[in-house]
Design a protein around this motif. Structure first.
Motif, short mmCIF file in Angstrom:
data_model
loop_
_atom_site.label_atom_id
_atom_site.label_comp_id
_atom_site.label_asym_id
_atom_site.label_seq_id
_atom_site.Cartn_x
_atom_site.Cartn_y
_atom_site.Cartn_z
N ALA A 1 76.80 57.57 -89.84
CA ALA A 1 76.16 58.81 -89.39
C ALA A 1 76.65 59.19 -88.00
O ALA A 1 76.87 60.37 -87.69
CB ALA A 1 74.65 58.66 -89.41
N HIS A 2 76.84 58.19 -87.14
CA HIS A 2 77.37 58.45 -85.79
C HIS A 2 78.78 59.02 -85.87
O HIS A 2 79.11 59.98 -85.15
CB HIS A 2 77.37 57.16 -84.98
CG HIS A 2 78.13 57.24 -83.69
ND1 HIS A 2 77.65 57.92 -82.59
CD2 HIS A 2 79.37 56.77 -83.35
CE1 HIS A 2 78.55 57.85 -81.61
NE2 HIS A 2 79.59 57.16 -82.04
N GLU B 1 73.92 53.78 -90.26
CA GLU B 1 73.70 54.35 -88.93
C GLU B 1 75.03 54.64 -88.22
O GLU B 1 75.19 55.70 -87.59
CB GLU B 1 72.86 53.40 -88.09
CG GLU B 1 72.48 53.94 -86.72
CD GLU B 1 71.58 52.99 -85.96
OE1 GLU B 1 70.75 53.47 -85.17
OE2 GLU B 1 71.68 51.76 -86.16
N ARG B 2 75.98 53.75 -88.36
CA ARG B 2 77.27 53.94 -87.69
C ARG B 2 78.11 55.01 -88.38
O ARG B 2 78.82 55.76 -87.73
CB ARG B 2 78.01 52.61 -87.62
CG ARG B 2 77.30 51.62 -86.69
CD ARG B 2 77.89 50.23 -86.74
NE ARG B 2 77.07 49.30 -85.97
CZ ARG B 2 77.30 48.01 -85.87
NH1 ARG B 2 78.35 47.48 -86.50
NH2 ARG B 2 76.51 47.24 -85.17
N ARG C 1 80.06 60.74 -88.22
CA ARG C 1 79.93 62.12 -88.70
C ARG C 1 79.55 63.07 -87.56
O ARG C 1 79.96 64.24 -87.56
CB ARG C 1 78.87 62.21 -89.79
CG ARG C 1 79.32 61.69 -91.15
CD ARG C 1 78.17 61.84 -92.14
NE ARG C 1 78.54 61.48 -93.49
CZ ARG C 1 79.09 62.31 -94.37
NH1 ARG C 1 79.36 63.55 -94.02
NH2 ARG C 1 79.38 61.90 -95.59
N ARG C 2 78.79 62.56 -86.59
CA ARG C 2 78.37 63.42 -85.48
C ARG C 2 79.51 63.71 -84.51
O ARG C 2 79.50 64.74 -83.82
CB ARG C 2 77.20 62.77 -84.72
CG ARG C 2 75.87 62.80 -85.48
CD ARG C 2 74.71 62.44 -84.57
NE ARG C 2 74.76 61.07 -84.11
CZ ARG C 2 74.22 60.03 -84.74
NH1 ARG C 2 73.58 60.23 -85.89
NH2 ARG C 2 74.31 58.81 -84.25
N VAL C 3 80.46 62.79 -84.42
CA VAL C 3 81.53 62.96 -83.42
C VAL C 3 82.87 63.34 -84.03
O VAL C 3 83.83 63.59 -83.30
CB VAL C 3 81.69 61.67 -82.57
CG1 VAL C 3 80.40 61.36 -81.83
CG2 VAL C 3 82.12 60.48 -83.43
#
Length: 298
Positions: A220-221, A217-218, A223-225
């Motif tokens: 993936a986060h 989950e982290r 990757r979003r920012v």
């Protein structure tokens, strides 16, 4: 241009516990070396230190009897010069930054955070200042109710002066925390590593030492920012590039922590300077003048 794979490791990571932990400084190192060059660096380090340990760590280099090896590693003629970078975070300052970031709902409070960090301890006294930071830290970790922080804020704001004014400008903390830990410096350190090495033009992949904070989950986060091409975990025992990153992170944390507390080693601080990332979270003027050559940290 192809993807750059940067080997990373950290030192001083205690998750979201920023205040009252075992370390005052967090360091995150990234190195851009081939596997062969990293293996040669490890071989040379072993030849110079001659310890029977199966895996070398930064603490081997930090022993006084091995000072010459540490100087060799960091020197301009050494194996990692120009190929490595370290992000530093003074945990107390990082906490103050986060207080204002949350209160102002964004980075607009950066200047206020720097100002309060620099005048708060003297204005309130060390004990009250520490209680202020601890209250914030414990609320954000879900250990106490947000009202505990509000009470400390009210008491400090009532003392008046510029420091009281700055504290009084802070709003209430959120009652709930999100899934992504706001106070763990590991995530912004990786984001900054991608920004530094990619320079906005090249894709960057991270090979990171195993860390339980790097959940799917982290990642993936992140990757979003950040323009992260990939992130994989590796064991430093088997991966020499990560072991070299471990060396740099560990020695940088110790050198920077000593300098922050007024016990800095002039030679080692000077050797560390070229590796320090300008985006480090550092608010202390005196020590930053040494670590960052007076360049402004954010």
């Amino acid at each position: 241009m192809g993807t750059l794979e940067i080997a990373c490791d950290e030192s001083g990571s205690e998750g979201e516990k920023l205040i009252g932990g075992n370390t005052e400084v967090f360091a995150h190192a990234g190195v851009l070396l081939s596997e062969e060059a990293a293996a040669e660096c490890i071989r040379e380090t072993r030849d110079r230190i001659r310890s029977p340990a199966t895996e070398y760590k930064a603490n081997h280099l930090l022993r006084s009897k091995h000072r010459a090896v540490l100087v060799w590693l960091l020197a301009p003629t050494g194996p990692i010069y120009g190929r490595a970078r370290v992000y530093l975070a003074d945990k107390a300052f990082f906490a103050v930054q986060k207080i204002f970031e949350i209160a102002y709902d964004g980075p607009r409070g950066q200047a206020s955070a720097v100002e309060l960090y620099r005048i708060g301890p003297a204005a309130f006294g060390r004990e009250r200042w520490t209680a202020f930071l601890e209250a914030f830290n414990e609320v954000m970790r879900g250990r106490v109710d947000p009202e505990a922080f509000d009470l400390v804020v009210a008491s400090l704001a009532g003392m008046g002066g510029r420091a009281g004014e700055l504290v009084g400008s802070l709003g209430g903390l959120p009652a709930r925390r999100g899934a992504i830990p706001l106070l763990d410096p590991l995530i912004p350190a990786i984001v900054q590593a991608v920004a530094h090495w990619g320079e906005g033009t090249r894709p960057v992949s991270i090979m990171h030492d195993q860390h339980n904070g790097l959940t799917e989950e982290r990642i993936a986060h992140i990757r979003r920012v950040a323009p992260l091409a990939g992130l994989r975990l590796a064991d430093s025992f088997y991966e020499p590039r990560v072991q070299v990153a471990d060396f740099l992170a560990g020695v940088a944390r110790k050198i920077a922590e000593e300098e922050l507390n007024g016990r800095g080693d002039t030679e080692l601080v000077q050797l560390l300077r070229p590796y320090v990332d300008l985006a480090s979270a550092w608010g202390d003027e005196r020590s930053w003048a040494s670590l960052g050559l007076g360049r402004v940290a954010v």
